[in-house]
Design a protein around this motif. Structure first.
Motif, short mmCIF file in Angstrom:
data_model
loop_
_atom_site.label_atom_id
_atom_site.label_comp_id
_atom_site.label_asym_id
_atom_site.label_seq_id
_atom_site.Cartn_x
_atom_site.Cartn_y
_atom_site.Cartn_z
N ARG A 14 0.83 -1.21 0.00
CA ARG A 14 0.00 0.00 0.00
C ARG A 14 0.86 1.26 0.00
O ARG A 14 0.56 2.23 -0.68
N ARG A 17 2.33 1.74 -3.46
CA ARG A 17 1.28 2.25 -4.37
C ARG A 17 0.99 3.73 -4.08
O ARG A 17 0.82 4.52 -5.01
N ALA A 18 0.96 4.10 -2.81
CA ALA A 18 0.69 5.50 -2.45
C ALA A 18 1.81 6.42 -2.94
O ALA A 18 1.56 7.57 -3.29
N ARG A 21 1.77 8.67 -6.15
CA ARG A 21 1.20 10.03 -6.15
C ARG A 21 2.27 11.11 -6.01
O ARG A 21 2.01 12.27 -6.27
N GLU A 62 -1.48 6.84 5.27
CA GLU A 62 -2.74 7.58 5.27
C GLU A 62 -2.50 9.07 5.01
O GLU A 62 -3.29 9.72 4.33
N GLU A 65 -1.77 9.28 1.22
CA GLU A 65 -3.00 9.12 0.45
C GLU A 65 -3.92 10.32 0.55
O GLU A 65 -4.63 10.65 -0.39
#
Length: 104
Positions: A14, A17-18, A21, A62, A65
């Motif tokens: 995760r 993947r984040a 950005r 978090e 994201e």
């Protein structure tokens, strides 16, 4: 608030993947740092240390994201709890980030 901590492998994926950005230069630095940290902590057996490690990384992902990382500041309380080794590592990371962008 209650934090349901993800297992290490899903959390690791995760985070990577984040990082998609992020600007490319920040992504590269972040990916390398995350890989090194997870590799370094792969043999830790202390449950409290594992939960602390995973929950910190979950808060980090978090923030990435939610684009909260742009305004994030280091909490003085967290800095005071860091060991000398962690402070040195943080300083080295900060120096690497400075080399990427003048906004730091």
């Amino acid at each position: 608030p209650e934090l349901n901590v993800l297992p290490p492998i899903p959390l690791y994926r995760r985070i990577l993947r984040a990082h998609r950005r992020l600007p490319l230069k920040h992504r590269f630095l972040g990916d390398q740092y995350v890989k090194a940290e997870f590799r370094h902590h792969s043999d830790v057996e202390n449950p409290l240390h594992i939960i602390g490690f995973l929950s910190s990384w979950q808060q980090y992902v978090e923030a990435i994201e939610g684009d909260k990382w742009k305004e994030a500041k280091l909490d003085v309380e967290k800095l005071e709890k860091m060991s000398d080794q962690q402070i040195i590592q943080f300083y080295e990371l900060m120096q690497s980030a400075k080399g990427l962008d003048s906004e730091y």
